[in-house]
Scaffold this active site. Structure first.
Site, PDB file in Angstrom:
ATOM      1  CB  CYS A 223      25.665  70.097  62.231  1.00  0.00           C
ATOM      2  SG  CYS A 223      25.387  71.496  63.320  1.00  0.00           S
TER       3      CYS A 223
ATOM      4  NE  ARG B 254      24.887  80.230  55.501  1.00  0.00           N
ATOM      5  CZ  ARG B 254      24.286  80.199  56.670  1.00  0.00           C
ATOM      6  NH1 ARG B 254      23.404  81.132  57.002  1.00  0.00           N
ATOM      7  NH2 ARG B 254      24.527  79.233  57.525  1.00  0.00           N
TER       8      ARG B 254
ATOM      9  CE1 TYR C  71      34.938  82.319  52.696  1.00  0.00           C
ATOM     10  CE2 TYR C  71      32.895  81.287  53.391  1.00  0.00           C
ATOM     11  CZ  TYR C  71      34.268  81.262  53.283  1.00  0.00           C
ATOM     12  OH  TYR C  71      34.979  80.185  53.738  1.00  0.00           O
TER      13      TYR C  71
ATOM     14  CG  HIS D 227      20.075  73.292  55.165  1.00  0.00           C
ATOM     15  ND1 HIS D 227      20.498  73.774  56.387  1.00  0.00           N
ATOM     16  CD2 HIS D 227      21.164  73.283  54.366  1.00  0.00           C
ATOM     17  CE1 HIS D 227      21.795  74.039  56.321  1.00  0.00           C
ATOM     18  NE2 HIS D 227      22.225  73.755  55.118  1.00  0.00           N
TER      19      HIS D 227
ATOM     20  NE  ARG E  49      32.006  76.448  54.690  1.00  0.00           N
ATOM     21  CZ  ARG E  49      30.793  75.964  54.935  1.00  0.00           C
ATOM     22  NH1 ARG E  49      30.273  75.017  54.171  1.00  0.00           N
ATOM     23  NH2 ARG E  49      30.097  76.400  55.962  1.00  0.00           N
TER      24      ARG E  49
ATOM     25  CB  SER F 107      25.661  75.798  58.243  1.00  0.00           C
ATOM     26  OG  SER F 107      24.631  76.239  57.398  1.00  0.00           O
TER      27      SER F 107
ATOM     28  CG  ASP G 148      24.177  72.507  51.875  1.00  0.00           C
ATOM     29  OD1 ASP G 148      24.083  72.384  53.110  1.00  0.00           O
ATOM     30  OD2 ASP G 148      24.146  73.613  51.301  1.00  0.00           O
TER      31      ASP G 148
ATOM     32  CE  LYS H 199      23.794  76.866  52.575  1.00  0.00           C
ATOM     33  NZ  LYS H 199      23.476  75.545  53.081  1.00  0.00           N
TER      34      LYS H 199
HETATM   35  O1  SAT Z   1      25.823  79.160  53.212  1.00  0.00           O
HETATM   36  S1  SAT Z   1      27.129  78.621  52.886  1.00  0.00           S
HETATM   37  O2  SAT Z   1      27.082  78.037  51.561  1.00  0.00           O
HETATM   38  O3  SAT Z   1      28.147  79.666  52.962  1.00  0.00           O
HETATM   39  C1  SAT Z   1      27.564  77.396  53.970  1.00  0.00           C
HETATM   40  C2  SAT Z   1      26.507  77.001  54.910  1.00  0.00           C
HETATM   41  O4  SAT Z   1      26.107  77.790  55.747  1.00  0.00           O
HETATM   42  O5  SAT Z   1      26.039  75.846  54.847  1.00  0.00           O
HETATM   43 MN    MN Z   2      24.224  74.165  54.294  1.00  0.00          MN
END
Ligand code: SAT
Ligand code: MN
Length: 549
Positions: free
Chosen positions: A211, A30, A158, A187, A327, A209, A236, A167
Site C-alpha cells: 500500500c 505470502r 518467497y 508493521h 520485488r 503490504s 516496513d 515477518k
Molecule cells: O511478507 S513479505 O515480506 O513477503 C511482503 C509483505 O507482505 O509485506
Molecule cells: Mn510489510
C-alpha cells in the site's frame, strides 16, 4: 547461484552486481492460509490467526523436513534484527537450504560475523528452521511457536515466508515478546520530516503490504523548494520502546528494503530507482533484451525480446511481464534518502503515528484522532483492499487492524489492550492520524495525486503537532480546514479537495456495523475502552456534532 540458475545475471554494465531470481510459479507471495500461530491455548492465538497446538504442528511438519535438505547445501545464517549497537536489537539464527534466502538475508539484516560477535556464548536468539522442501503448496507451512520463540517454515522460498527475520521474527514472534516486555513491534515505516529550520520530526506509519510504505518512506518531497524533506529510517517494520524520559523511540530492525517493483518509476519513487541500480536482487521481474529489469509501470514501454517473470518470451497480450508481487531487495544504505540517524542505537523519537489503507470510498484524505485511546480505536478499525502481496483475491476490502492482521503473533484483542496500556507510559504520546491516499471519485479515478505530494499531508500533521493550524471537528476525528493544507503548486480544484476531506455520516454508520461484526469475533476479549470508543463514535454520528477546533 549463477551456475545452477538460481540467479540470472543482469546487465553488469548498467546494473552492476544485480541479479534476477525466478521463484517457482506457485510460490510468489505470502500464504496466509498456511501460516500458523502455535500456542498451547487456542485463545492465545485468537480468532484472526490460524492455530495449531505446538505438538500437532511439529508432528505435521517434521516428516516434511525429514530428508528435505539431502544433497543440498545447508546455510547457517546468524543475524541481528536492528542496528549492530542498539540495546533493542535482537538476534536470530536461520538455518536454510536456499542460497537465495541466505543472500537475501545478507541484505535484509546485519548477518554473519557482527551477529556472532554480539551473540557470543549466549543462547538468547530466535532459532528459525527453513527448507524449500519440494515447494508443493500442500506441504507448505509457516509455523510460529511464540511460547518457545521458534520458527519452522517449509515449502516456500518467497519473501516473508522464507526470510525468517522479517515477518516471522520481527513481527509475529517480536509482537509476542513486546507484549511481555512492554514495547511495540509494528508493521510500520519510519520517516523523518525535515522543516525549513532543519528540525526533523519522526513519524511511523502502518499500512498493509503493498500500500505504498516504501514509496512514502523514500519520498522526494513536492515541497522541497519550501524546505520540507523526507528522510528514510525504515520502510516496513518499527520496534518501539518508551525511554526513561517517557518518549516513544523507534528502531528499524531491518537493513534493507524488500519492495514491490510494479508501479515503481522515476515519479513514484526516484530514490529507489537510483538505489536499485547496483547490489540488488530482483525477484520475478521481467528482463529486457539488454538484460535489464523491467516491470509494469516502469517508465519505459515494453519491447520485443523481453522475457517475462516465468522465463518465457513475452508478447503483447500474454499478460503481465512481471509478477504483480515482483520485488527488489536492496540495502537501505544505498538510498540517498537514508537518514543519517537511521542506525542510532537508541532509536528516534516518534511524534506521530499514522494508520492507513486502501479505501476507495469511505475515509477522508487525512484525519486526526482526539487522543491516544481514540487513536488506538482508529487503528483497531482499519480496513483495506487486499493486494498481490498475499495469495488470494485482490481488491477485496478486509479489516486489517494496525495493518497487523497477518502479522500479530497473539490474540488481536489482547494486542489492542497492549496498545491501550502503552499510551499512559508516554509523557507526550504521539498524535495518531489516519490517511487514505486511495479515495476515488465517481469516475473511478484517484482524487489525490499521491507519492511526493503526500508530503503536504505530512506537513499538515507537523503543523498540528506544533499547534500551528486549525482543524474541523467531524464525528470520526479532525480533518484539515480548507486553508490549513499547503496546496500551492498543486492544481487541484476546491471541489476535489472537498470530496477528499468529506465525512459522510451514512457511510460511517454502515462502517460501524461492519466494525461491530468484526469485533464480535473476539467475544469476551475486547478491551472495554474499545467498546467505549465505538459507542462514543456512534453517538457522535447520531448527533453529528461539528465544529472548529
Ligand atoms: O511478507 S513479505 O515480506 O513477503 C511482503 C509483505 O507482505 O509485506
Ligand atoms: Mn510489510
Amino acid at each position: 547461484m549463477l551456475r545452477d540458475g538460481t540467479f540470472i545475471e543482469l546487465n553488469q554494465k548498467t546494473f552492476p552486481n544485480c541479479h534476477l531470481h525466478r521463484s517457482n510459479s506457485n510460490d510468489v507471495a505470502r500464504t496466509e492460509q498456511l501460516t500458523f500461530i502455535c500456542t498451547r491455548k487456542k485463545e492465545d492465538a485468537g480468532p484472526t490467526n490460524n492455530w495449531m497446538a505446538p505438538a500437532d504442528a511439529k508432528d505435521k511438519v517434521r516428516p516434511i523436513f525429514d530428508g528435505s535438505m539431502k544433497g543440498r547445501t545447508m546455510y547457517v545464517v546468524p543475524y541481528i534484527m536492528g542496528p549492530e549497537k542498539s540495546p533493542y536489537s535482537k538476534i536470530g539464527v536461520e538455518i536454510t537450504d536456499s542460497a537465495y534466502v541466505a543472500a537475501s538475508m545478507r541484505i535484509m539484516s546485519r548477518m554473519g560475523k557482527a551477529a556472532l560477535d554480539r551473540l557470543g556464548s549466549s543462547d538468547d536468539f530466535v532459532p528459525g528452521l527453513h527448507s524449500l522442501g519440494d515447494l508443493d503448496p500442500n506441504r507448505r507451512f509457516i509455523m510460529h511457536f511464540p511460547e518457545e520463540k521458534l520458527i519452522w517454515s517449509v515449502g516456500s522460498g518467497y519473501g516473508g515466508n522464507a526470510l525468517l527475520g522479517k515477518k516471522c521474527f520481527a513481527l509475529r514472534i517480536a509482537s509476542w515478546m513486546a507484549r511481555d516486555q512492554g514495547w511495540m513491534a509494528e508493521h510500520m515505516l519510519i520517516l523523518g520530516l525535515e522543516d525549513p529550520s532543519g528540525k526533523v520530526t519522526y513519524m511511523a506509519a502502518a499500512f498493509p503490504s503493498a500500500c505504498g510504505k516504501t514509496n512514502l518512506a523514500m519520498m522526494v518531497s513536492a515541497l522541497e523548494s519550501q524546505g520540507y524533506r523526507v528522510w528514510t529510517v525504515g520502510d516496513d517494520i518499527a520496534w518501539m520502546h518508551v525511554d526513561s524520559t517517557g518518549t516513544l523511540r523507534a528502531i528499524n530492525p531491518e537493513a534493507g528494503f524488500f519492495g514491490v517493483a510494479p508501479g515503481t518509476n522515476a515519479k513514484t519513487n526516484p530514490n529507489v530507482m537510483d538505489a536499485t541500480r547496483h547490489n540488488t536482487i530482483y525477484t520475478n521481474v521481467a528482463m529486457t533484451a539488454q538484460r535489464e529489469p523491467w516491470w509494469e509501470g516502469i517508465d519505459t514501454a515494453p519491447a520485443d525480446g523481453m522475457i517475462n517473470w516465468k522465463g518465457e518470451t513475452w508478447t503483447k497480450g500474454s499478460g503481465p511481464a512481471a509478477h504483480p508481487n515482483a520485488r527488489y531487495t536492496v540495502p537501505a544504505s544505498q538510498s540517498s534518502s537514508i537518514s543519517k540517524h537511521w542506525e542510532d542505537p537508541e532509536g528516534l523519537p516518534i511524534s506521530a503515528l499514522i494508520f492507513g489503507g486502501r479505501r476507495a470510498r469511505l475515509a477522508p484524505l487525512v484525519y486526526e484522532s482526539h487522543n491516544w485511546q481514540h487513536g488506538v480505536f482508529v487503528g483497531a478499525t482499519m480496513a483495506s483492499e487486499t493486494t498481490a502481496a498475499a495469495t488470494g483475491a485482490v481488491g477485496v476490502s478486509r479489516r486489517d487492524p494496525m495493518a497487523m492482521l497477518p502479522f500479530c503473533g497473539y490474540n488481536m484483542a489482547d494486542y489492542f489492550g497492549h496498545w491501550l496500556a502503552m499510551g499512559p507510559k508516554m509523557k507526550n504520546p504521539p498524535k495518531i492520524f489516519h490517511v487514505n491516499w486511495f479515495r476515488k471519485g465517481a469516475d473511478g479515478k484517484f482524487l489525490w495525486p499521491g507519492y511526493g505530494e503526500n508530503v503536504r499531508v505530512l506537513k499538515w500533521m507537523l503543523d498540528r503537532i506544533e499547534g500551528r493550524v486549525t482543524a474541523a471537528e467531524t464525528p470520526i476525528g479532525c480533518v484539515p480546514t480548507a486553508s490549513s493544507l499547503t496546496l500551492d503548486g498543486l492544481s487541484i480544484s476546491r471541489e476535489t479537495m472537498n470530496e477528499l476531506l468529506s465525512v459522510n455520516p451514512a457511510d460511517w454508520t454502515a462502517e460501524e456495523d461492519a466494525v461491530g461484526a468484526f469485533f464480535k469475533k473476539f467475544d469476551g476479549h475486547l478491551p472495554e475502552a474499545i467498546g467505549r470508543e465505538k459507542k462514543a463514535l456512534a453517538d457522535r454520528l447520531n448527533g453529528s456534532t461539528v465544529g472548529v477546533k
